[in-house]
Structures are given as structure tokens and as C-alpha cells.
Design a protein around this motif. Structure first.
Motif, PDB file in Angstrom:
ATOM      1  N   MET A   1      36.287  50.247  35.238  1.00 49.37           N
ATOM      2  CA  MET A   1      37.185  49.117  35.416  1.00 49.37           C
ATOM      3  C   MET A   1      37.091  48.650  36.864  1.00 49.37           C
ATOM      4  SD  MET A   1      41.193  48.723  34.466  1.00 49.37           S
ATOM      5  CE  MET A   1      40.836  48.967  32.758  1.00 49.37           C
ATOM      6  N   LYS A   2      37.088  47.345  37.046  1.00 52.12           N
ATOM      7  CA  LYS A   2      36.975  46.769  38.381  1.00 52.12           C
ATOM      8  C   LYS A   2      38.184  45.889  38.660  1.00 52.12           C
ATOM      9  CE  LYS A   2      32.001  46.698  37.996  1.00 52.12           C
ATOM     10  NZ  LYS A   2      30.817  45.882  37.845  1.00 52.12           N
ATOM     11  N   LYS A   3      38.727  46.015  39.856  1.00 50.54           N
ATOM     12  CA  LYS A   3      39.857  45.176  40.255  1.00 50.54           C
ATOM     13  C   LYS A   3      39.332  43.810  40.666  1.00 50.54           C
ATOM     14  CE  LYS A   3      43.913  44.785  43.054  1.00 50.54           C
ATOM     15  NZ  LYS A   3      44.806  45.370  44.014  1.00 50.54           N
ATOM     16  N   ILE A   4      39.986  42.768  40.169  1.00 49.03           N
ATOM     17  CA  ILE A   4      39.619  41.407  40.552  1.00 49.03           C
ATOM     18  C   ILE A   4      40.309  41.099  41.874  1.00 49.03           C
ATOM     19  CG2 ILE A   4      39.706  38.979  39.919  1.00 49.03           C
ATOM     20  CD1 ILE A   4      39.703  39.896  36.954  1.00 49.03           C
ATOM     21  N   ILE A   5      39.524  40.658  42.834  1.00 51.98           N
ATOM     22  CA  ILE A   5      40.040  40.359  44.173  1.00 51.98           C
ATOM     23  C   ILE A   5      40.727  38.993  44.154  1.00 51.98           C
ATOM     24  CG2 ILE A   5      39.405  39.984  46.587  1.00 51.98           C
ATOM     25  CD1 ILE A   5      36.882  41.763  45.941  1.00 51.98           C
ATOM     26  N   ASN A   6      41.954  38.959  44.634  1.00 51.60           N
ATOM     27  CA  ASN A   6      42.703  37.709  44.735  1.00 51.60           C
ATOM     28  C   ASN A   6      42.205  36.949  45.964  1.00 51.60           C
ATOM     29  OD1 ASN A   6      44.603  35.714  45.275  1.00 51.60           O
ATOM     30  ND2 ASN A   6      46.298  36.917  44.464  1.00 51.60           N
ATOM     31  N   PRO A   7      41.457  35.850  45.767  1.00 51.33           N
ATOM     32  CA  PRO A   7      40.869  35.154  46.922  1.00 51.33           C
ATOM     33  C   PRO A   7      41.896  34.391  47.774  1.00 51.33           C
ATOM     34  CG  PRO A   7      40.345  33.984  44.892  1.00 51.33           C
ATOM     35  CD  PRO A   7      41.063  35.241  44.501  1.00 51.33           C
ATOM     36  N   TRP A   8      43.123  34.250  47.295  1.00 52.39           N
ATOM     37  CA  TRP A   8      44.145  33.487  48.030  1.00 52.39           C
ATOM     38  C   TRP A   8      45.169  34.373  48.719  1.00 52.39           C
ATOM     39  CZ3 TRP A   8      42.949  32.346  42.861  1.00 52.39           C
ATOM     40  CH2 TRP A   8      42.109  31.249  42.704  1.00 52.39           C
ATOM     41  N   ARG A   9      45.077  35.676  48.599  1.00 53.91           N
ATOM     42  CA  ARG A   9      46.139  36.583  49.036  1.00 53.91           C
ATOM     43  C   ARG A   9      46.529  36.431  50.503  1.00 53.91           C
ATOM     44  NH1 ARG A   9      41.535  39.449  48.224  1.00 53.91           N
ATOM     45  NH2 ARG A   9      40.770  40.693  49.945  1.00 53.91           N
ATOM     46  N   GLU A  10      45.647  35.960  51.348  1.00 52.91           N
ATOM     47  CA  GLU A  10      45.954  35.800  52.774  1.00 52.91           C
ATOM     48  C   GLU A  10      46.085  34.337  53.190  1.00 52.91           C
ATOM     49  OE1 GLU A  10      46.648  38.483  54.532  1.00 52.91           O
ATOM     50  OE2 GLU A  10      46.100  39.775  52.849  1.00 52.91           O
ATOM     51  N   MET A  11      46.020  33.423  52.231  1.00 50.70           N
ATOM     52  CA  MET A  11      46.031  31.993  52.554  1.00 50.70           C
ATOM     53  C   MET A  11      47.448  31.516  52.898  1.00 50.70           C
ATOM     54  SD  MET A  11      44.592  28.838  50.268  1.00 50.70           S
ATOM     55  CE  MET A  11      46.100  28.246  49.526  1.00 50.70           C
ATOM     56  N   ALA A  12      47.580  30.782  53.974  1.00 48.45           N
ATOM     57  CA  ALA A  12      48.866  30.204  54.364  1.00 48.45           C
ATOM     58  C   ALA A  12      49.350  29.258  53.269  1.00 48.45           C
ATOM     59  CB  ALA A  12      48.722  29.451  55.684  1.00 48.45           C
ATOM     60  N   GLY A  13      50.625  29.363  52.927  1.00 53.01           N
ATOM     61  CA  GLY A  13      51.209  28.488  51.926  1.00 53.01           C
ATOM     62  C   GLY A  13      51.045  28.953  50.494  1.00 53.01           C
ATOM     63  N   TYR A  14      50.327  30.030  50.278  1.00 51.95           N
ATOM     64  CA  TYR A  14      50.103  30.561  48.934  1.00 51.95           C
ATOM     65  C   TYR A  14      51.372  31.255  48.459  1.00 51.95           C
ATOM     66  CZ  TYR A  14      48.355  33.980  45.518  1.00 51.95           C
ATOM     67  OH  TYR A  14      48.170  34.767  44.420  1.00 51.95           O
ATOM     68  N   ARG A  15      51.974  30.765  47.381  1.00 51.78           N
ATOM     69  CA  ARG A  15      53.241  31.306  46.880  1.00 51.78           C
ATOM     70  C   ARG A  15      53.266  31.339  45.351  1.00 51.78           C
ATOM     71  NH1 ARG A  15      57.330  32.995  50.237  1.00 51.78           N
ATOM     72  NH2 ARG A  15      58.578  32.448  48.442  1.00 51.78           N
ATOM     73  N   CYS A  16      52.189  31.693  44.709  1.00 56.30           N
ATOM     74  CA  CYS A  16      52.130  31.676  43.248  1.00 56.30           C
ATOM     75  C   CYS A  16      53.165  32.636  42.649  1.00 56.30           C
ATOM     76  CB  CYS A  16      50.728  32.056  42.763  1.00 56.30           C
ATOM     77  SG  CYS A  16      50.606  32.068  40.951  1.00 56.30           S
ATOM     78  N   PHE A  17      53.986  32.116  41.732  1.00 54.45           N
ATOM     79  CA  PHE A  17      54.997  32.923  41.057  1.00 54.45           C
ATOM     80  C   PHE A  17      54.353  34.064  40.276  1.00 54.45           C
ATOM     81  CE2 PHE A  17      57.669  33.782  37.299  1.00 54.45           C
ATOM     82  CZ  PHE A  17      58.830  34.194  37.939  1.00 54.45           C
ATOM     83  N   GLY A  18      53.171  33.833  39.729  1.00 52.32           N
ATOM     84  CA  GLY A  18      52.520  34.836  38.896  1.00 52.32           C
ATOM     85  C   GLY A  18      51.783  35.915  39.656  1.00 52.32           C
TER      86      GLY A  18
END
Length: 170
Positions: A1-18
């Protein structure tokens, strides 16, 4: 199993509820790739109740919609928008469970429309919810320009407990 890397995790303004890992009110979902499926092991919280100890149907729909988008990110390396969603609630999901398991995969693709099939299982591996999400895929250039999409890669990590070890993986 491989973890999918969240490409937005460090982006300013990123606030996804999910999927924002730092959102105090959000779902804070993480995703893994297992064969052709995207998998998420998620812990229900009492604040997401619809009825006593029962996960709200709208939260279940949000979970299904979110994992569907991650199938799009990973399988098609682009982003898109939900065009249509159909949810079928088969049995209650309890907020007292220590986890639930979501599994999603591409069901069908026709040009820039893709159907993602989602299944939600309780901690005992019982199928509780099925969803079908129809996504409109953006051209990669638009996804990069307008939605800051970049490669959605994976990294090798141990599977979280509960993933791949219950009857839900069959």
C-alpha cells in the motif's frame, strides 16, 4: 500500500474541508493507493452525528465525494469537478466505531467524464454506503493554471491498521 502525497498540504490558503490535515473542523482525510483502488481509513467523530451515534448522511456523501476527487487526482493526474452524485445508504455508520473504510475506483470513462464508484464499510467490514460520483475532468493545463495542480505522487508507508485486513478489501 502506498500513501498518496497531498500536493497542497503546504500551500498558503489551502483549507479543504475534506483533506486539509490541519483543519480543526474538517474531515482531515488521508488516502492510500491499493491496486486500482484509492483507500481511506477515517475515524468518525461525534460532532458529525445526524442522530445519536450515527454518522450524518451528508458527511458520508462528503467523504465519498472527497475520495472520488483523489481517484481523479491520482489516476488521471488532473483535477475536475463533481457533475452528479448518487448515494445509496444501506445501513447506519456509527460514530462510535474506531474507524470506517472507504474504497473508490474508476467505474467508467467517456472522454472527459469519469464515474467513480465508492463503497463505505464500517469497522466490522460491513458495507454501509455506496456512491457513484460523475466527475468532469479538466484538461491538465487548466488544472495546473487555475487549481495549482501538480503531480499527485505516492510514497511507501505501512498501511494504517484497518486497511486491507478486513472483509472490505475483497
Amino acid at each position: 500500500m502506498k500513501k498518496i502525497i497531498n500536493p497542497w498540504r503546504e500551500m498558503a490558503g489551502y483549507r479543504c474541508f475534506g483533506c486539509d490535515p490541519n483543519s480543526p473542523q474538517g474531515l482531515r482525510m488521508e488516502f492510500y493507493e491499493e491496486g486500482e483502488e484509492v483507500v481511506s481509513r477515517w475515524r468518525p467523530r461525534p460532532e458529525f452525528q445526524g442522530w445519536v451515534d450515527t454518522l450524518h448522511g451528508g458527511i458520508q456523501a462528503t467523504l465519498a465525494d472527497e475520495i472520488s476527487s483523489w481517484v481523479v487526482f491520482r489516476r488521471f493526474q488532473t483535477s475536475g469537478v463533481t457533475s452528479k452524485m448518487e448515494v445509496r445508504y444501506l445501513r447506519p455508520v456509527h460514530t462510535t466505531d474506531d474507524h470506517i473504510l472507504l474504497r473508490a475506483r474508476v467505474g467508467e470513462q467517456r472522454r472527459n467524464l469519469v464515474r467513480i464508484d465508492v463503497r463505505i464499510f464500517d469497522a466490522q467490514g460491513e458495507l454501509c454506503t455506496e456512491a457513484s460520483c460523475l466527475y468532469f475532468l479538466f484538461p491538465k493545463e487548466k488544472a495546473q493554471r487555475d487549481f495549482h495542480f501538480c503531480e499527485c505522487g505516492v510514497e511507501e508507508v505501512p498501511a494504517p491498521s484497518g486497511c486491507g485486513e478486513c472483509s472490505a478489501s475483497e
